[in-house]
Design a protein around this motif. Structure first.
Motif, short mmCIF file in Angstrom:
data_model
loop_
_atom_site.label_atom_id
_atom_site.label_comp_id
_atom_site.label_asym_id
_atom_site.label_seq_id
_atom_site.Cartn_x
_atom_site.Cartn_y
_atom_site.Cartn_z
N VAL A 118 28.14 -44.40 25.73
CA VAL A 118 28.15 -43.38 26.78
C VAL A 118 27.47 -42.09 26.30
O VAL A 118 26.67 -41.48 27.02
CB VAL A 118 29.59 -43.10 27.24
N SER A 137 38.24 -45.93 29.25
CA SER A 137 37.69 -47.27 29.11
C SER A 137 38.78 -48.30 29.41
O SER A 137 39.84 -48.29 28.78
CB SER A 137 37.15 -47.50 27.69
N GLN A 211 34.81 -46.24 32.58
CA GLN A 211 33.99 -47.32 32.01
C GLN A 211 34.71 -48.66 32.17
O GLN A 211 35.93 -48.73 32.08
CB GLN A 211 33.76 -47.00 30.52
#
Length: 505
Positions: A118, A137, A211
């Motif tokens: 990222v 995440s 994510q």
């Protein structure tokens, strides 16, 4: 395509749901080709029930790599749902069927590679992270929440709310409650309780990057793009719509099948709570993955690029050292001396850049056991580190850090010690070498008063002369050095000798 082969790198990455192939141009870090094979169904999240499907997919990927002329490729897998023995068994089964050796990734490594990807690939990350920014995440076994501020990594937390737990809890709740969403919301809230005291009273607006949210990615990220941005008001409207919708609506709306739909509502509940907890105003959904992070590391390793992402590992070590109230000035001074010794003694220790990083980390965390008890603090340091994996380090590297911390003081590695016996011989040597260097550095600041301004090192046959520049009384440092020098002599066959050099005023 063969003419591109020398630039291409193949990354095969397996989770408990699927196996992916990415062929990446390391010079541009762009994906040239990708393929995915799903093997999860609602009956099992376990690798072992899908071994034939997995190996068939892997052999297909190997053929695709050959078609592209890619000779340089590796195979990684998510180990979150497996213990070490099960991972070893599964790895051997895969090797027998495919000739691929698996490199297992623990939670801290996954967090590191996802964050690295990222940081590197998200177009507006530098602008976002000037202020408080969080990366959420969503993993198979755990969720990680990482914090960035002023364009630097600050901290990370793991939350036991992965897809496996959510699937199991959701399935268990449906038959026994009239309102499973409300109960699931309470369950998710309980898992976030330990974060509330951390963020209590911190109400500065934050950004949130999400994510591995497959459904959100499919719905919102345009073809050829890596992210989609929305504000908290837009998310709230979507949230209210999603938690009251049927599974059939969700499958149609997000273009997912019945295997993925069960995760949508729980993840929306989680994201909604995170948004409220950290006062999020801007949300970015990204499809950047762990494979992108693995490619960045490979490009760094072979010298194509330099990302300096290892700073995250050092920051994580500083965080744990601060949590256990160690002396910042002492660990900085010991690190400076130990790394100088490492750099000057390359021709005798034969260790590389990665081991240098491990030595630096060990210098930072070696004294955390003092928080529990000064007596035998090195043993306390070891078991704290065994229970707190550092971001970005493998299981083996974390074990090295723990063992070096164990041996940085008065205890030396011996063959009859169970915790030293269980290490592979190569790892034992790394531990012994790094511990020997750390012990000398620690001795040179035994008073914690930074009496020595600098050192110089010279090798003379079977002696190593360390000249310590100081105008102060080094009696304590000399006494400690004489006590801690034995391990260095035993490991390297060279006797360390400390000499004081006066400085001109």
């Amino acid at each position: 395509m063969i003419y591109l082969a020398e630039k291409l790198y193949g990354i095969i990455y397996m989770t408990s749901r699927q196996v992916n192939l990415s062929i990446i141009n390391l010079h541009s870090l762009k994906v040239v080709e990708s393929a995915t094979s799903n093997f999860f169904d609602n009956r099992s999240y376990e690798y072992k029930h899908n071994i034939e499907t997995i190996t068939t997919s892997l052999n297909g990927f190997i053929h695709l790599l050959k078609d592209y002329g890619v000779k340089n490729y590796h195979f990684w897998a998510n180990q979150q749902s497996l213990d070490a023995i099960s991972a070893r068994y599964l790895g051997e089964q895969i090797y027998i069927r495919t000739s691929l050796r698996v490199r297992w990734l623990n939670t801290s490594q996954l967090t590191y590679y996802k964050a690295a990807a990222v940081i590197t690939h998200l177009d507006n990350f530098k602008k976002l992270s000037l202020a408080s920014t969080f990366l959420l995440s969503l993993g198979s076994e755990r969720v990680s929440l990482s914090h960035f501020n002023k364009q630097k990594f600050a901290s990370t937390w793991n939350i036991d709310l992965g897809a496996v737990q959510i699937h199991e809890v959701s399935a268990a709740l449906k038959p026994v409650t009239s309102n499973p969403v409300e109960v699931l919301d309470d369950y998710i809230g309980s898992k976030l309780e330990h974060l509330r005291h951390i963020f209590f009273g911190k109400r500065a607006p934050s950004s949130l990057i999400i994510q591995d949210a497959t459904a959100l990615n499919k719905r919102f990220i345009p073809q050829g793009k890596s992210y989609y941005a929305l504000n908290s008001t837009e998310f709230d409207e979507l949230y209210r719509k999603i938690i009251s919708s049927s599974d059939q609506f969700l499958m149609d709306y997000f273009n997912v099948d019945e295997n993925d739909v069960a995760r949508i509502v729980p993840y929306f509940l989680l994201i909604h709570k995170i948004i409220k907890l950290i006062n999020v105003k801007k949300i970015v959904v990204t499809n950047i993955t762990v494979s992108d992070g693995l490619a960045i590391e490979r490009a760094d390793k072979i010298g194509i690029s330099t990302s300096h992402l290892e700073e995250m590992i050092v920051t994580a070590a500083e965080n744990i050292a601060g949590r256990y109230l160690t002396s910042k000035s002492h660990r900085e001074n010991v690190s400076k001396i130990a790394l100088h010794l490492f750099d000057q003694l390359k021709k005798i220790h034969h260790l590389g850049k990665r081991e240098r990083l491990l030595l630096q980390v060990a210098c930072i965390v070696a004294d955390i056991g003092n928080y529990i008890n000064q007596q035998g603090h090195y043993r306390h340091s070891a078991y704290i580190l065994e229970a707190n994996k550092l971001i970005g380090l493998s299981n083996e590297e974390n074990q090295i850090i723990a063992e070096v911390s164990r041996y940085h003081s008065s205890e030396s590695p011996e063959s009859q010690q169970p915790h030293f016996q269980k290490l592979d011989p190569e790892v034992q040597m790394k531990v012994a070498k790094l511990a020997a260097l750390l012990r000398l550095a620690d001795a040179l600041d035994d008073s914690r008063e930074e009496k020595i301004s600098k050192i110089s090192v010279s090798l003379r046959n079977t002696e190593m002369i360390i000249s310590a520049y100081s105008n102060q009384n080094l009696a304590l440092e000399k006494w400690s050095f004489s006590n801690k020098a034995d391990l260095f002599e035993e490991v390297f066959g060279i006797k360390p000798i400390l000499k004081q050099r006066r400085q001109l005023k």
